[in-house]
Design a protein around this motif. Structure first.
Motif, short mmCIF file in Angstrom:
data_model
loop_
_atom_site.label_atom_id
_atom_site.label_comp_id
_atom_site.label_asym_id
_atom_site.label_seq_id
_atom_site.Cartn_x
_atom_site.Cartn_y
_atom_site.Cartn_z
N ASN A 112 0.83 -1.20 0.00
CA ASN A 112 0.00 0.00 0.00
C ASN A 112 0.86 1.25 0.00
N PHE A 113 1.98 1.21 0.71
CA PHE A 113 2.91 2.34 0.73
C PHE A 113 3.47 2.59 -0.66
N ALA A 114 3.91 1.51 -1.33
CA ALA A 114 4.43 1.65 -2.70
C ALA A 114 3.34 2.14 -3.63
N GLY A 115 2.11 1.64 -3.44
CA GLY A 115 1.01 2.11 -4.28
C GLY A 115 0.74 3.58 -4.07
N GLY A 116 0.83 4.05 -2.83
CA GLY A 116 0.65 5.47 -2.56
C GLY A 116 1.70 6.32 -3.25
N MET A 117 2.94 5.85 -3.25
CA MET A 117 4.00 6.59 -3.94
C MET A 117 3.75 6.64 -5.45
N LEU A 118 3.28 5.53 -6.03
CA LEU A 118 2.99 5.51 -7.46
C LEU A 118 1.85 6.48 -7.81
N ILE A 119 0.82 6.50 -6.96
CA ILE A 119 -0.31 7.40 -7.21
C ILE A 119 0.14 8.85 -7.14
N ILE A 120 0.97 9.17 -6.15
CA ILE A 120 1.45 10.55 -6.00
C ILE A 120 2.37 10.93 -7.14
N MET A 121 3.19 9.99 -7.61
CA MET A 121 4.16 10.30 -8.67
C MET A 121 3.47 10.43 -10.03
N PHE A 122 2.61 9.49 -10.39
CA PHE A 122 2.02 9.47 -11.73
C PHE A 122 0.67 10.16 -11.82
N LYS A 123 0.05 10.44 -10.67
CA LYS A 123 -1.16 11.26 -10.57
C LYS A 123 -2.29 10.82 -11.52
N PRO A 124 -2.79 9.59 -11.39
CA PRO A 124 -3.97 9.22 -12.18
C PRO A 124 -5.21 9.98 -11.73
N PHE A 125 -5.16 10.55 -10.53
CA PHE A 125 -6.24 11.39 -10.03
C PHE A 125 -5.67 12.30 -8.95
N LYS A 126 -6.43 13.34 -8.62
CA LYS A 126 -6.03 14.28 -7.58
C LYS A 126 -7.17 14.45 -6.59
N VAL A 127 -6.86 15.15 -5.51
CA VAL A 127 -7.91 15.48 -4.54
C VAL A 127 -8.97 16.34 -5.22
N GLY A 128 -10.23 15.97 -5.05
CA GLY A 128 -11.33 16.70 -5.69
C GLY A 128 -11.86 16.01 -6.94
N HIS A 129 -11.11 15.06 -7.48
CA HIS A 129 -11.57 14.32 -8.65
C HIS A 129 -12.60 13.27 -8.25
N THR A 130 -13.54 13.01 -9.15
CA THR A 130 -14.51 11.93 -8.96
C THR A 130 -14.02 10.72 -9.73
N ILE A 131 -13.84 9.60 -9.03
CA ILE A 131 -13.29 8.41 -9.66
C ILE A 131 -14.17 7.20 -9.33
N ILE A 160 -9.85 3.08 0.46
CA ILE A 160 -9.38 2.06 -0.49
C ILE A 160 -7.87 1.92 -0.33
N PRO A 161 -7.35 0.71 -0.07
CA PRO A 161 -5.89 0.53 0.04
C PRO A 161 -5.19 0.94 -1.25
N ASN A 162 -4.11 1.66 -1.11
CA ASN A 162 -3.40 2.16 -2.28
C ASN A 162 -2.80 1.06 -3.14
N GLY A 163 -2.45 -0.09 -2.51
CA GLY A 163 -1.90 -1.19 -3.30
C GLY A 163 -2.90 -1.70 -4.32
N ALA A 164 -4.11 -1.98 -3.85
CA ALA A 164 -5.16 -2.44 -4.77
C ALA A 164 -5.55 -1.35 -5.75
#
Length: 275
Positions: A112-131, A160-164
């Motif tokens: 989940n930690f690695a997933g969080g880093m990937l989300i922050i780095m590649f930004k498939p979404f941001k705060v405020g986005h509807t997903i 939602i766990p960042n890994g999944a």
């Protein structure tokens, strides 16, 4: 074993001597600890302000500041125990062994930690986005190190766990800025299709919140056993999507009633058990 008074006095003198000899190290360690904690808070505050001034992503700012905070705390802890006379090399070896054990027991959390880093780095979404992800739809309210927090339409909080999340499919409804509503209106075979389409087109053209580009579409979607299904696909900005969706259905119903066109009710097809 019975200790005589001379032995007790000797032990007490030795203890006091060792305490006096060791006290400068203890005092120095406490000074380093308090000064270090104050300096860490000051550095962390300065770093946060600097990243905010440079308009970095809020999620990235929080994440980097938290990582820096814990790195500085670990370094401070090593400095304090070194001042107390504990060999730092031995501590590093113990810390490494503990890290390996913790890593093996917390594989899911590390994922989940690695997933969080990937989300922050590649930004498939941001705060405020509807997903939409992992079977849930909601607005992103916070991206934490281990989980992402969504708020759904019922104002329920979903974690939602960042890994999944990073390994699954993510539908971002906000990224393009506008969306298409996919509506289906069923009419009977006795209805003039062109007349029904013209009425729907007029409804769409009269709504100022429906975008002119891309052009809204009205077409025959399907011919079922009991109805002609018309596909109605208007486009709207993200903030107007829900209102456009409901207004289109309501306005089409009112316009059909005025034109004496009956919307065909949905009929579920059932199989014959005796066939």
């Amino acid at each position: 074993m019975i200790l005589n008074p001379n032995q007790l006095t000797g032990y007490a003198d030795t203890f006091i001597k060792e305490l006096i000899d060791y006290s400068p190290k203890v005092i120095s360690a406490f000074i380093i600890l308090f000064v270090g904690l104050y300096s860490i808070r000051l550095i962390n505050r300065i770093i946060r302000k600097t990243m905010v001034k440079r308009d970095l992503d809020p999620t990235l700012t929080t994440f980097l500041a938290d990582v820096l905070l814990w790195v500085l705390r670990v370094l401070l802890f090593v400095a304090v125990i070194s001042k107390l006379g504990v060999e730092s090399s031995s501590f590093v070896a113990i810390l490494g062994a503990m890290g390996l054990a913790v890593g093996l027991s917390l594989q899911g959390s590390l994922s989940n930690f690695a997933g969080g880093m990937l989300i922050i780095m590649f930004k498939p979404f941001k705060v405020g986005h509807t997903i939409e992800a992992q079977g849930n739809i909601g607005t992103v309210s916070e991206i934490q190190i281990f989980v992402t927090k969504l708020i759904n339409g019922n104002n329920q909080t979903i974690f939602i766990p960042n890994g999944a999340l990073s390994n699954g499919t993510i539908i971002n409804y906000s990224l393009q800025g506008f969306r298409r509503a996919d509506l289906t209106i069923a009419i009977s075979y006795d209805t003039d299709i062109k007349k029904a389409k013209d009425i729907i087109t007029a409804v769409l053209n009269s709504n100022p919140k429906i975008l002119k580009t891309p052009v809204a579409e009205v077409s025959v979607k399907n011919l079922t056993d009991n109805a002609i299904q018309l596909a109605v696909r208007p486009w709207a900005n993200n903030e107007d999507f829900g209102e456009v969706f409901s207004q289109t259905l309501e306005s089409c119903k009112v316009a059909f009633d005025t034109a004496d066109i009956i919307i065909q009710p949905y009929v579920r097809e059932s199989s014959n058990a005796n066939s």
